[in-house]
Structures are given as structure tokens and as C-alpha cells.
Design a protein around this motif. Structure first.
Motif, PDB file in Angstrom:
ATOM      1  N   GLU A 201      13.808  12.397  -4.067  1.00  0.00           N
ATOM      2  CA  GLU A 201      13.934  13.128  -2.804  1.00  0.00           C
ATOM      3  C   GLU A 201      13.286  14.512  -2.828  1.00  0.00           C
ATOM      4  N   HIS A 202      13.368  15.207  -3.951  1.00  0.00           N
ATOM      5  CA  HIS A 202      12.998  16.617  -3.976  1.00  0.00           C
ATOM      6  C   HIS A 202      12.016  16.925  -5.103  1.00  0.00           C
ATOM      7  N   GLY A 203      11.339  18.058  -4.947  1.00  0.00           N
ATOM      8  CA  GLY A 203      10.416  18.502  -5.987  1.00  0.00           C
ATOM      9  C   GLY A 203      10.293  20.012  -5.994  1.00  0.00           C
ATOM     10  N   CYS A 204      10.287  20.599  -7.200  1.00  0.00           N
ATOM     11  CA  CYS A 204      10.096  22.038  -7.379  1.00  0.00           C
ATOM     12  C   CYS A 204       9.003  22.247  -8.425  1.00  0.00           C
TER      13      CYS A 204
ATOM     14  N   VAL B  52       0.839  -1.200   0.000  1.00  0.00           N
ATOM     15  CA  VAL B  52       0.000   0.000   0.000  1.00  0.00           C
ATOM     16  C   VAL B  52       0.871   1.244   0.000  1.00  0.00           C
ATOM     17  N   PHE B  53       1.934   1.250   0.782  1.00  0.00           N
ATOM     18  CA  PHE B  53       2.830   2.420   0.828  1.00  0.00           C
ATOM     19  C   PHE B  53       3.454   2.680  -0.533  1.00  0.00           C
ATOM     20  N   LEU B  54       3.947   1.629  -1.193  1.00  0.00           N
ATOM     21  CA  LEU B  54       4.564   1.805  -2.493  1.00  0.00           C
ATOM     22  C   LEU B  54       3.570   2.282  -3.522  1.00  0.00           C
ATOM     23  N   ALA B  55       2.381   1.751  -3.482  1.00  0.00           N
ATOM     24  CA  ALA B  55       1.373   2.146  -4.456  1.00  0.00           C
ATOM     25  C   ALA B  55       0.982   3.592  -4.286  1.00  0.00           C
ATOM     26  N   GLY B  56       1.127   4.107  -3.086  1.00  0.00           N
ATOM     27  CA  GLY B  56       0.736   5.491  -2.855  1.00  0.00           C
ATOM     28  C   GLY B  56       1.874   6.465  -2.939  1.00  0.00           C
ATOM     29  N   CYS B  57       3.084   6.023  -3.255  1.00  0.00           N
ATOM     30  CA  CYS B  57       4.220   6.931  -3.203  1.00  0.00           C
ATOM     31  C   CYS B  57       4.118   8.023  -4.247  1.00  0.00           C
ATOM     32  N   SER B  58       3.417   7.759  -5.348  1.00  0.00           N
ATOM     33  CA  SER B  58       3.325   8.777  -6.389  1.00  0.00           C
ATOM     34  C   SER B  58       2.531   9.983  -5.944  1.00  0.00           C
ATOM     35  N   SER B  59       1.763   9.883  -4.863  1.00  0.00           N
ATOM     36  CA  SER B  59       0.965  11.016  -4.422  1.00  0.00           C
ATOM     37  C   SER B  59       1.529  11.713  -3.200  1.00  0.00           C
ATOM     38  N   LEU B  60       2.742  11.294  -2.748  1.00  0.00           N
ATOM     39  CA  LEU B  60       3.318  11.929  -1.560  1.00  0.00           C
ATOM     40  C   LEU B  60       3.588  13.393  -1.808  1.00  0.00           C
ATOM     41  N   TYR B  61       4.230  13.731  -2.947  1.00  0.00           N
ATOM     42  CA  TYR B  61       4.414  15.143  -3.278  1.00  0.00           C
ATOM     43  C   TYR B  61       4.522  15.382  -4.773  1.00  0.00           C
ATOM     44  N   PHE B  62       4.465  14.315  -5.557  1.00  0.00           N
ATOM     45  CA  PHE B  62       4.566  14.493  -6.991  1.00  0.00           C
ATOM     46  C   PHE B  62       3.229  14.827  -7.639  1.00  0.00           C
TER      47      PHE B  62
ATOM     48  N   GLU C 185       8.618  24.842  -3.145  1.00  0.00           N
ATOM     49  CA  GLU C 185       9.408  23.696  -2.700  1.00  0.00           C
ATOM     50  C   GLU C 185       8.470  22.636  -2.137  1.00  0.00           C
ATOM     51  N   GLU C 186       8.364  21.504  -2.838  1.00  0.00           N
ATOM     52  CA  GLU C 186       7.331  20.509  -2.531  1.00  0.00           C
ATOM     53  C   GLU C 186       7.691  19.593  -1.368  1.00  0.00           C
ATOM     54  N   THR C 187       8.961  19.533  -1.003  1.00  0.00           N
ATOM     55  CA  THR C 187       9.355  18.673   0.108  1.00  0.00           C
ATOM     56  C   THR C 187      10.351  19.402   0.994  1.00  0.00           C
ATOM     57  N   ILE C 188      10.454  18.964   2.235  1.00  0.00           N
ATOM     58  CA  ILE C 188      11.470  19.492   3.137  1.00  0.00           C
ATOM     59  C   ILE C 188      12.845  19.132   2.581  1.00  0.00           C
ATOM     60  N   GLY C 189      13.702  20.119   2.466  1.00  0.00           N
ATOM     61  CA  GLY C 189      15.034  19.884   1.928  1.00  0.00           C
ATOM     62  C   GLY C 189      15.176  20.260   0.475  1.00  0.00           C
ATOM     63  N   SER C 190      14.059  20.524  -0.220  1.00  0.00           N
ATOM     64  CA  SER C 190      14.156  20.980  -1.602  1.00  0.00           C
ATOM     65  C   SER C 190      14.722  22.398  -1.625  1.00  0.00           C
ATOM     66  N   ARG C 191      15.520  22.694  -2.624  1.00  0.00           N
ATOM     67  CA  ARG C 191      16.073  24.018  -2.825  1.00  0.00           C
ATOM     68  C   ARG C 191      15.765  24.438  -4.250  1.00  0.00           C
TER      69      ARG C 191
ATOM     70  N   THR D  63      11.443  19.560 -16.534  1.00  0.00           N
ATOM     71  CA  THR D  63      10.911  20.250 -17.707  1.00  0.00           C
ATOM     72  C   THR D  63      11.262  21.735 -17.674  1.00  0.00           C
ATOM     73  N   CYS D  64      12.172  22.135 -16.775  1.00  0.00           N
ATOM     74  CA  CYS D  64      12.460  23.550 -16.556  1.00  0.00           C
ATOM     75  C   CYS D  64      13.627  24.090 -17.384  1.00  0.00           C
ATOM     76  N   GLY D  65      14.594  23.235 -17.710  1.00  0.00           N
ATOM     77  CA  GLY D  65      15.767  23.747 -18.389  1.00  0.00           C
ATOM     78  C   GLY D  65      16.803  24.301 -17.434  1.00  0.00           C
ATOM     79  N   PHE D  66      16.514  24.280 -16.135  1.00  0.00           N
ATOM     80  CA  PHE D  66      17.493  24.608 -15.104  1.00  0.00           C
ATOM     81  C   PHE D  66      17.351  23.568 -14.001  1.00  0.00           C
ATOM     82  N   PHE D  67      18.177  23.660 -12.972  1.00  0.00           N
ATOM     83  CA  PHE D  67      18.228  22.607 -11.973  1.00  0.00           C
ATOM     84  C   PHE D  67      17.903  23.139 -10.584  1.00  0.00           C
ATOM     85  N   GLU D  68      17.875  22.231  -9.630  1.00  0.00           N
ATOM     86  CA  GLU D  68      17.664  22.643  -8.243  1.00  0.00           C
ATOM     87  C   GLU D  68      18.719  23.659  -7.833  1.00  0.00           C
ATOM     88  N   GLY D  69      18.371  24.472  -6.866  1.00  0.00           N
ATOM     89  CA  GLY D  69      19.277  25.502  -6.382  1.00  0.00           C
ATOM     90  C   GLY D  69      18.510  26.780  -6.143  1.00  0.00           C
ATOM     91  N   GLU D  70      19.116  27.708  -5.428  1.00  0.00           N
ATOM     92  CA  GLU D  70      18.422  28.929  -5.056  1.00  0.00           C
ATOM     93  C   GLU D  70      18.856  30.133  -5.874  1.00  0.00           C
TER      94      GLU D  70
END
Length: 232
Positions: A66-69, A7-17, A83-89, A41-48
Motif C-alpha cells: 500500500e505505501h512507500g517511503c 498486463v496490470f499485474l506484470a506492471g505493478c512493480s513500477s507503479l511506485y516501487f 511519500e511515494e503514494t497517497i496515504g503514505s506517512r 532498509t531504514c531501521g524505523f517504520f512508517e509514521g511522521e
């Protein structure tokens, strides 16, 4: 316990994606395709680092395990990302604007108060012009702007005279300064043997209204400290 893990694996796509669809058939294929994707799909990467954009309202996504923007191009010309998750930059619009004006670089109103000096580092972010640091030679904490490219540095001012405080030296090159579209005034950057800060006059007797300036480095090294604006 086996049922709980599935059940956890099946629901992982909705955690923050925000969910997703798999390319295969059945929930097992969907879990694999969604949870292990590395999407950008941004053409740039994580970072501030502030990142400019050209299509207000456009959106893009940066997603990994791990991360989502989730990013939107704002009307001010900068990507602003959630920033969709804690630790995303994720890139945010800059907090350093034209002489304290809350708007994009070179916005109206003018870049600084009328009839006053404009520090080069206070006119916002300009492509190919970088901060120049010096402990002693530059005003306002040793900051200025420098480039070796032909990309114009642009700003607005209100005043009747305009000059540029800049560096001259063995490897410094000329700058072409255009005010309100008139013929450019070329100021020299060369001096043999030593480096010195000088103020070169560019224009006087201007109408006491808002003016637009474009400055082009005509070589591979131009250093600017501030712009001398008065209403004499």
C-alpha cells in the motif's frame, strides 16, 4: 479481459516501487517477488515522527503493497522522506527548531537572542528529554523539559549570568551544570513535602560572549522550565 489483467499485474512493480528484480525465472516469478515484498532498509517504520540520522547522504526505503517511503539522511541530521503514494506517512525533518532558528538543535548561532530568557521547550529535540506539560506551573503555555536519564541537555547562550528555573520536590533529583567545560555546578532538586518552582543561579560575571552549557540529571527525575540569561 484475461490479457488485460495479466498486463496490470506484470506492471505493478513500477507503479511506485521503481521496478525490481525477482529471484525466479520468467515474468510470473518476478511479479510475485516484487509485488508482495515488504521491504524496510531504514531501521524505523512508517509514521511522521522526526527521526535523527548520522550519515548525511545515506538512503533507505520502506515499501509494502500500500505505501512507500524513500528516505535520505540530510546534512541537518534528520531523515527526510518522500511519500511515494497517497496515504503514505513518512518521517520528515522536524519543524520545531532552536528558538526559531532553522537548523539542527544547538546550531550556531545561539539558541535564543543574547541576554534573554530561553524557554526549555524552544531549544530543539534532545535525546531522553521529553516535553513536560503543566497547566499552571510552567511558562509559555505550560511547557518544559523533563528526564530521568543521564543524557546531557545542551544549549548555547550569550550573556553574563546564567540560572535555571526548575522544579524541586520530594522526588526531584540534582542536576550538574557545566558551562564551557568548567567544573560542574550541582543544583539541588529535593524539597520535602511539597513541589515548588525555583530559580537556581549557576554562574555570574561571565564574559559577554557565546557560552556552551551541558546539563545532566543526576537522578531519576529532573524538570526544567526555562534558563535565565541576562547581561548584568
Amino acid at each position: 479481459m484475461r490479457w488485460l489483467v495479466l498486463v496490470f499485474l506484470a506492471g505493478c512493480s513500477s507503479l511506485y516501487f521503481g521496478g525490481g528484480s525477482g529471484s525466479g525465472s520468467g515474468s510470473g516469478s518476478q511479479v510475485c517477488d516484487t509485488c508482495n515484498l515488504n521491504i524496510n532498509t531504514c531501521g524505523f517504520f512508517e509514521g511522521e515522527t522526526p527521526t535523527p540520522c548520522s550519515t548525511p547522504g545515506a538512503g533507505c526505503e520502506i515499501e509494502n503493497w500500500e505505501h512507500g517511503c524513500s528516505c535520505t539522511c540530510g546534512s541537518d541530521g534528520w531523515w527526510n522522506c518522500f511519500e511515494e503514494t497517497i496515504g503514505s506517512r513518512c518521517p520528515q525533518r522536524p519543524t520545531f527548531f532552536d528558538a526559531g532558528i532553522d537548523g539542527p538543535p544547538d546550531a550556531i548561532p545561539v539558541d535564543a537572542a543574547a541576554c534573554s530568557r530561553i524557554e526549555a521547550e524552544n531549544i530543539g529535540v534532545h535525546p531522553d528529554w521529553d516535553y513536560l506539560y503543566s497547566s499552571t506551573d510552567y511558562q509559555s503555555g505550560g511547557l518544559g523539559l523533563a528526564t530521568g536519564m543521564a543524557t546531557p541537555l545542551v544549549l548555547n547562550f550569550t550573556g553574563t549570568t546564567f540560572g535555571i528555573r526548575h522544579e524541586i520536590g520530594p522526588n526531584l533529583t540534582p542536576m550538574a551544570v557545566t558551562i564551557d567545560g568548567a567544573a560542574p555546578v550541582v543544583i539541588s532538586g529535593y524539597q520535602a513535602n511539597t513541589f515548588t518552582m525555583v530559580t537556581s543561579p549557576v554562574a555570574s560575571g561571565l564574559a559577554n560572549i557565546e557560552h556552551h552549557v551541558s546539563i545532566v540529571c543526576e537522578g531519576n527525575d529532573c524538570n526544567v522550565d526555562y534558563f535565565d540569561v541576562t547581561c548584568n
